[in-house]
Design a protein around this motif. Structure first.
Motif, PDB file in Angstrom:
ATOM      1  N   THR A   1      -4.666   0.371  17.389  1.00  0.00           N
ATOM      2  CA  THR A   1      -3.631   1.207  18.000  1.00  0.00           C
ATOM      3  C   THR A   1      -3.627   0.066  19.186  1.00  0.00           C
ATOM      4  OG1 THR A   1      -3.860   3.327  17.374  1.00  0.00           O
ATOM      5  CG2 THR A   1      -2.850   2.902  19.602  1.00  0.00           C
TER       6      THR A   1
ATOM      7  N   ALA B   1       8.553  -1.683  17.831  1.00  0.00           N
ATOM      8  CA  ALA B   1       8.079  -1.230  16.598  1.00  0.00           C
ATOM      9  C   ALA B   1       6.732  -1.388  16.659  1.00  0.00           C
ATOM     10  CB  ALA B   1       8.553  -2.459  15.404  1.00  0.00           C
TER      11      ALA B   1
ATOM     12  N   TRP C   1       5.528   2.631  16.927  1.00  0.00           N
ATOM     13  CA  TRP C   1       5.330   3.217  15.695  1.00  0.00           C
ATOM     14  C   TRP C   1       3.924   3.457  15.714  1.00  0.00           C
ATOM     15  CZ3 TRP C   1       6.061  -0.457  10.822  1.00  0.00           C
ATOM     16  CH2 TRP C   1       5.855   0.413   9.514  1.00  0.00           C
TER      17      TRP C   1
ATOM     18  N   LEU D   1      -0.390   3.064  13.209  1.00  0.00           N
ATOM     19  CA  LEU D   1      -0.314   2.050  12.309  1.00  0.00           C
ATOM     20  C   LEU D   1      -1.826   1.600  11.747  1.00  0.00           C
ATOM     21  CD1 LEU D   1       1.609  -0.738  14.291  1.00  0.00           C
ATOM     22  CD2 LEU D   1       2.322   0.278  12.103  1.00  0.00           C
TER      23      LEU D   1
ATOM     24  N   THR E   1      -1.026  -2.659   7.526  1.00  0.00           N
ATOM     25  CA  THR E   1       0.300  -2.556   8.126  1.00  0.00           C
ATOM     26  C   THR E   1       0.430  -3.537   9.273  1.00  0.00           C
ATOM     27  OG1 THR E   1       0.640  -0.249   7.409  1.00  0.00           O
ATOM     28  CG2 THR E   1       2.170  -1.092   9.186  1.00  0.00           C
ATOM     29  N   THR E   2      -0.575  -3.281  10.165  1.00  0.00           N
ATOM     30  CA  THR E   2      -0.653  -4.433  11.516  1.00  0.00           C
ATOM     31  C   THR E   2      -0.437  -5.857  11.057  1.00  0.00           C
ATOM     32  OG1 THR E   2      -1.666  -2.513  12.588  1.00  0.00           O
ATOM     33  CG2 THR E   2      -1.714  -4.884  13.724  1.00  0.00           C
TER      34      THR E   2
END
Length: 204
Positions: free
Chosen positions: A108, A153, A157, A160, A164-165
């Motif tokens: 994060t 995003a 978002w 994550l 995905t990151t």
């Protein structure tokens, strides 16, 4: 058509604004290439971990920040652009050092740093765009808008995952880097076309 002195002064003033407002070819090309290399490294590196991703992000931000700082001291820069690019360069370098010092101990936090980098870069591109005209402004607005959207995003978002990151970071870096490289060559063509035009207007 008769060219009066005030027309010449106005034309030269517009030319000076264009030279000061448009980013140097080498600066945009360097940013685009380092961003593309960063995107490829993120997507292609085997066994990508949080620590490795943080290191790659750190190196990318430091190099990009250094390029911005060097660009701020260009001889054609206005005072406002020196402050804008210098501040952006410092912020990117600080973010890069934070990543290399393992401040981003979670996905994060790392995603937030990446998002803020894109947001700040996008705002800077938009600010520069409003100092230009024509196709140069359109290209800068497009790059700035995409950078802002990518940054938002990352920032907004929640939750994550690392995979995905990595995917979002790599793809966005490739897209924006390619756009910057294309814009760099557009800038070179613009400057090449402007030089003969300015010489012709001076001879009238």
């Amino acid at each position: 058509m008769t060219s009066f002195p005030w027309h010449r002064r106005q034309s030269r003033r517009h030319d000076a604004v264009d030279r000061a407002a448009a980013e140097p070819f080498w600066e945009v090309l360097g940013l685009g290439l380092i961003t593309i290399v960063f995107g490829i490294a993120v997507l292609a590196w085997p066994s990508n971990t949080l620590a490795l991703l943080g290191a790659l992000v750190g190196v990318w931000l430091i190099v990009a920040g250094a390029i911005r700082l060097f660009g701020a001291f260009g001889h054609d820069q206005t005072t406002s652009r020196r402050v804008l690019l210098g501040g952006l360069g410092v912020l990117l370098i600080v973010g890069g050092i934070a990543c290399l010092r393992h401040v981003a101990t979670g996905v994060t936090v790392l995603a937030a740093i990446i998002g803020l980098a894109w947001l700040i870069s996008g705002i800077a591109e938009l600010a520069i765009a409003f100092l230009t005209r024509g196709r140069i402004r359109t290209s800068l607005l497009a790059i700035g808008a995409v950078s802002l959207l990518v940054g938002l995003a990352f920032v907004f978002w929640p939750g994550l995952s690392l995979s995905t990151t990595i995917l979002l970071t790599g793809i966005s870096a490739l897209l924006i880097g390619a756009a910057e490289v294309a814009f760099a060559f557009q800038l070179r063509e613009h400057h090449a076309a402007a030089v003969p035009a300015s010489k012709a207007s001076d001879q009238r």
